[in-house]
Scaffold this motif. Structure first.
Motif: not given
Length: 701
Positions: A228-239, A591-600
């Motif tokens: 669960d901790g690993a999931v939450m670490t990922i969700k700080e950057r990628n939903p 897809v991962i680039s769009a996710i990263g830039d969406g957060r920025k």
């Protein structure tokens, strides 16, 4: 003489006493009684974490209006409420913060020289920046421990500070004591807003990840069984971790240090393992959000960039509304990626987790038809994000490509995803070498067609994922390399029947680094086809931005590639308060680039709504850090990389859209996590047998 001096001093004393007595009557200053009352309700720690000299100074500042009732970092909620009542102030709920350590080096980091100076990190840092080989890592002399007034820090067995979250008051004394910036104080919002810095402890995989996920941390959590901790670490950057666990091409793995020992760590396999574990549980882990700000943001486009932007805006306390022209959210992840790679039920579950945070969605609502930038402003939106993707297929630039029986790759995949059942016939030619071409080819195989994929270069130059190319081969797709379309030939009814093509040969490299294909004159040949699918590129459709005037003006600056121009650091367009990211800004990308830039972009929108300016630190990491990219990895045992299981085989795979690949099981995941070297900037884990051998052969042993 002595008597005279004594009388003189006695007289001066009497005079001073008389003056002070008179002054006390004339200059009497009455202290505000609230200062004492407030000080009585403060904890008396006198830690200075509030920025004032002790609790008496903090009390005086509160009464003077220089500080809010919640200024004390140690006082509990009840004490703050009492202080606020004394002042007639509203209680401000402060987001919980903790001191955190950003370093994994410690004893793993080699010494550049033997240090014999004062045992203080600040003193050691003055001597050539300290003795450790890592220019940003912990010096290990414990200045932070001595600076902490709450006994919340001790030096651990790895030579690194260990912070006790139950004792830490986030006073910041440790931050001030550390000359390397190894310790910081942050809460949830600060973590979400943080951009990678060159002063951070960035393993190469973290540097390369477009979403800036803390990869070593979540792998370490998996290794420890904290899924669960690993999931939450990922969700700080990628939903969208379920989605990315299936479709990400893993740029992080291309720089994994493990490749110089045996094979790269299966980073994406591990992401999928914990993502699927949450998915199969049927329950989304609770995701915290900041207190509501009352600010509303319109997010135009519900693809990866828009979903990411909305997710992070909501977590930062804002109220985003997604507007999407399609009947369901997901963008290209829904309409461009086939079911056998990404089951739509899994995508639905993941998107619902974002909506459940309080994100509103308006579907079948098209930008430029149902609303405009002006109407959004009139409706009270405080900012706008544009993430409309790249849905327009590029042509083959071949004669006859407008005939019936020619359908663009993304158009074909979208039609199939919408259940429109495009007619393929029995002979399909797909033109292109990217993932869209492969997806279209493998989809046509499942629809019963004989498929040939035509590409103008060789297999080695294909931009599609290697696994997807192999998958297409396994499913019977035929490849025609070094061939490029010349013209489409049709029958008397205007329907395509053949594709005429040129043979090609490779010349000198072009801007992409791949050898440029050159046409062989007189090499024209024909290939029969019932459907021709050009999948050689996509571009944004910006018609929605233009008004109805004769000139058809667009309020935003655009490029010749039909992308929107924006500030590369803030993603703000030429219109203040209007931001963009994803394929409409970059052109077709990951897809991962769009996710990263969406957060920025969400970060920039947050600062636009709450601050005067959008901060971009000078040390923000934008390219790989050269000194971290060494290839000599010693004292590490070779270990076999895990292999993802295949759920479908043979005819079952070719005749259905069932998912092809499955996740690792727990035993495989733990073994793969154990292969991670837990890298920092320059440090990494060495294996104990090698270290024991080194200790035995060391001159000091």
């Amino acid at each position: 003489m002595i008597l005279t001096s004594g009388l003189t001093l006695f007289g001066i004393g009497l005079l001073a006493a008389a003056i002070l007595g008179i002054a006390s009557k004339l200059l009497f200053v009455k202290e505000d009684p609230r200062i004492a009352l407030i000080e009585d309700n403060l904890p008396g720690a006198n830690c200075g974490g509030c920025g004032f000299p002790g609790c008496s100074g903090a009390a005086a500042a509160i009464v003077a209006g220089k500080a809010p009732a919640s200024i004390c970092i140690v006082a509990d909620g009840e004490a703050i409420a009492t202080i606020a009542a004394l002042m007639g102030q509203e209680v401000i709920e402060r987001e919980p913060e903790l001191a955190v350590r950003d370093c994994t080096g410690g004893l793993r980091a080699a010494d550049l020289f033997h240090y014999e100076g004062a045992l203080d990190c600040r003193a050691a840092h003055l001597l050539y920046g300290g003795s450790k080989s890592c220019p940003e890592g912990c010096l290990g002399l414990g200045s932070c421990v001595r600076a902490c007034p709450f006994d919340a820090i001790h030096m651990g067995p790895e030579g690194l500070p260990v912070i006790d979250p139950t004792q830490c008051k986030a006073c910041g004394n440790c931050v001030d004591a550390c000359p390397r910036g190894v310790i910081g104080v942050s809460g949830m919002s600060a973590r979400l807003l943080h951009l990678n810095q060159t002063t951070d402890c960035l393993a190469p995989c973290r540097q390369k990840c477009p979403a800036q996920i803390n990869i070593p941390r979540y792998i370490e959590q998996i290794k420890a069984g904290d899924y669960d901790g690993a999931v939450m670490t990922i969700k700080e950057r990628n939903p969208l971790l379920v989605t990315c666990g299936r479709v990400c091409p893993r740029p992080c793995e291309t720089v994994c240090r493990r490749q110089y020992v045996d094979e790269t760590v299966g980073i994406n396999m591990l992401k999928r393992f914990v993502a699927d574990r949450e998915l199969r549980s049927g329950v989304h882990l609770p995701v915290p959000c900041a207190k509501d700000t009352g600010k509303c943001v319109a997010v135009i486009g519900g693809g990866p960039a828009g979903l990411s932007c909305a997710y992070f805006l909501r977590r930062l306390g804002h109220s985003p509304t997604i507007f999407d022209a399609m009947p369901a959210l997901g963008g290209q992840t829904r309409y461009g990626i086939p079911e056998y790679r990404l089951p739509k039920a899994d995508l639905d579950w993941e998107i619902q987790g974002i909506l459940d945070l309080g994100v509103e969605a308006k579907l079948n609502t098209k930008f430029g038809r149902d609303f405009t930038l002006e109407s959004l402003k009139a409706d009270g939106f405080d900012a706008v994000f544009i993430g409309i993707g790249a849905w327009q297929a590029s042509g083959m630039y071949a004669e006859g490509e407008d005939l019936d029986g020619v359908m663009g790759g993304i158009e074909f995949l979208t039609a199939h995803a919408l259940g429109q059942k495009p007619e393929t016939g029995n002979k399909v030619i797909v033109v292109g070498g990217g993932n869209t071409a492969i997806d279209a080819a493998r989809t046509c195989v499942r629809l019963g067609a004989e498929v040939t994929l035509m590409y103008r270069r060789t297999r080695n130059e294909m931009p599609a994922d290697v696994e997807e190319i192999v998958g297409a081969e396994d499913e019977g797709v035929q490849f025609k390399f070094l061939a490029a379309p010349a013209r489409v030939i049709g029958d008397e009814n205007g329907r395509a029947t053949h594709l005429e093509y040129y043979e090609m040969e490779l010349g000198e490299p072009d801007e992409s680094g791949r050898r440029r294909p050159v046409k062989k004159e007189g090499s024209e040949q024909r290939m029969e086809a019932t459907l021709i699918i050009p999948a050689i590129g996509q571009k944004p459709d910006l018609a929605c931005l233009y008004d109805d005037s004769e000139e058809g003006t667009c309020p935003l600056e655009t490029t010749k590639w039909q992308t929107i121009v924006a500030d590369p650091d803030t993603f703000e367009t030429a219109i203040p308060g209007v931001f963009t990211a994803g394929d409409v800004y970059t052109g077709p990308d990951l897809v991962i680039s769009a996710i990263g830039d969406g957060r920025k972009a969400a970060r920039s929108i947050h600062y636009h709504l709450t601050e005067a300016a959008i901060p971009i630190p000078e040390t923000t990491q934008k390219t790989m850090i050269p000194y971290t990219l060494f290839k000599e990895i010693d004292s590490v045992e070779r270990k076999k990389r895990a292999v993802l299981p295949h759920l479908c085989h043979g005819d079952e795979r070719n005749c259905t859209f069932n998912e092809v690949e499955g996740p690792l099981d727990e035993q495989q995941a733990l073994a793969e996590a154990d292969r991670c070297l837990r890298c920092g900037l320059v440090c990494y884990d060495r294996d104990e047998p090698f270290l024991a051998e080194e200790r035995e052969t060391s001159p000091d042993s």
